[in-house]
Design a protein around this motif. Structure first.
Motif, PDB file in Angstrom:
ATOM      1  N   PRO A 182       0.832  -1.204   0.000  1.00 49.64           N
ATOM      2  CA  PRO A 182       0.000   0.000   0.000  1.00 49.64           C
ATOM      3  C   PRO A 182       0.870   1.258   0.000  1.00 49.64           C
ATOM      4  N   GLU A 183       0.317   2.334  -0.511  1.00 49.34           N
ATOM      5  CA  GLU A 183       1.091   3.579  -0.619  1.00 49.34           C
ATOM      6  C   GLU A 183       1.646   4.035   0.722  1.00 49.34           C
ATOM      7  N   ARG A 184       0.879   3.818   1.794  1.00 53.90           N
ATOM      8  CA  ARG A 184       1.329   4.274   3.110  1.00 53.90           C
ATOM      9  C   ARG A 184       2.589   3.556   3.594  1.00 53.90           C
ATOM     10  N   ARG A 193       6.805  -3.239   6.637  1.00 56.00           N
ATOM     11  CA  ARG A 193       5.621  -3.179   5.785  1.00 56.00           C
ATOM     12  C   ARG A 193       4.636  -4.285   6.141  1.00 56.00           C
ATOM     13  N   GLU A 225       5.058   2.385   1.296  1.00 60.77           N
ATOM     14  CA  GLU A 225       6.074   2.352   0.249  1.00 60.77           C
ATOM     15  C   GLU A 225       7.436   2.859   0.719  1.00 60.77           C
ATOM     16  N   ARG A 226       7.466   3.826   1.620  1.00 60.75           N
ATOM     17  CA  ARG A 226       8.747   4.392   2.081  1.00 60.75           C
ATOM     18  C   ARG A 226       9.274   3.724   3.352  1.00 60.75           C
TER      19      ARG A 226
END
Length: 289
Positions: free
Chosen positions: A257-259, A268, A261-262
């Motif tokens: 998920p985008e939240r 994750r 990605e970093r």
């Protein structure tokens, strides 16, 4: 020398030209041209106004005088009075869905938008005012108070809109307005038909929320050959069904998920998928004696 604001007007004008908004409006709503402006030209000016410095109809002319509307669109500001704007809006109102669908199809072709996955959802917009039912035009969606407003303003009446955006850039390609009291679950088939017509021969995946999941909706989607993804309403599956699932039997999926990605990989969330069959039953038919 008179200074005027330019801002994003040239960008708006270029996109409106490539989308052929004026041409589409004038083709769908012919016969409304005056000696000065066509309905299409007026609608383009209104779109540019909304994109740069939104103003009520009685102030659009003032906006056109302070912005370089005449230089960019070739429209004299005095022509954009509230009477002319209202006549253009009245002209396109009965054909709004045709205009919007045609512009959306044009955008797909002109900009090469990927419509293989379309996300569709409905939302509500609360309004202030009385809006008695007897004073509203039944040809158009009605403002009502017995719906379920997303902003939970139960003290206000509402109107609803359905919006479809592409997974490719989140670009809106289709919208539709509904009665304030319209049940969301009953609008899925209409949205599916609209999106299918707009996509043409292209196959697409329709992504929606749990309101998509009903016997009639899924039956229509299967018959139309439209693939779909939607969560099953929690109320339709008992807790004990989830309780006995074995996560280790699930197939790991390579999705982040985008939240996350970093985040470092170890932090994750991970996801597993289990295939199952869920049976939906249609409404029980009454037996007449």
């Amino acid at each position: 020398m008179v200074e005027k604001r330019l801002g994003a007007l040239p960008v708006a004008a270029e996109f409106l030209r490539r989308l052929d908004v004026a041409g589409i409006v004038d083709e769908v709503c012919p016969g409304g041209a005056s000696a000065h402006l066509t309905h299409g030209q007026v609608i383009e000016a209104l779109v540019a106004n909304r994109l740069t410095s939104p103003a009520p109809l009685v102030r659009v002319g003032d906006w056109a005088r302070t912005w370089a509307v005449e230089e960019v669109f070739g429209i004299t500001p005095d022509l954009l009075n509230d009477d002319r704007l209202a006549r253009a809006l009245d002209a396109i109102a009965p054909k709004l869905e045709v205009v919007a669908g045609t512009v959306g199809a044009r955008a797909i072709t002109e900009f090469g938008i990927d419509v293989s996955r379309l996300h569709w959802d409905m939302t509500s917009m609360s309004v202030h005012g009385a809006f008695p039912a007897q004073d509203q035009d039944e040809q158009y969606p009605l403002i009502a108070c017995n719906g379920h407003p997303k902003d939970r303003r139960l003290d206000l009446k509402q109107i609803q809109t359905g919006l479809a955006v592409t997974a490719d850039g989140g670009i809106p390609v289709h919208s539709r307005v509904f009665d304030g009291a319209a049940a969301e679950v009953r609008q899925v088939v209409g949205a599916m038909n609209d999106l299918k017509a707009m996509a043409g021969t292209r196959e697409f995946l329709m992504v929606a929320d749990s309101k998509l999941v009903s016997y009639s909706n899924i039956t229509a989607l299967l018959e139309a050959g439209v693939e779909f993804v939607a969560p099953v309403p929690a109320a339709q599956i008992k807790d004990e069904v989830y309780a006995v699932l074995d996560p280790q039997r699930g197939e790991p999926v390579d999705w982040v998920p985008e939240r996350d990605e970093r985040k470092p990989e170890a932090e994750r969330e991970t996801y597993r998928v289990l295939e199952d069959t869920h049976t939906l039953t249609g409404r029980r038919k009454a037996i007449r004696r």
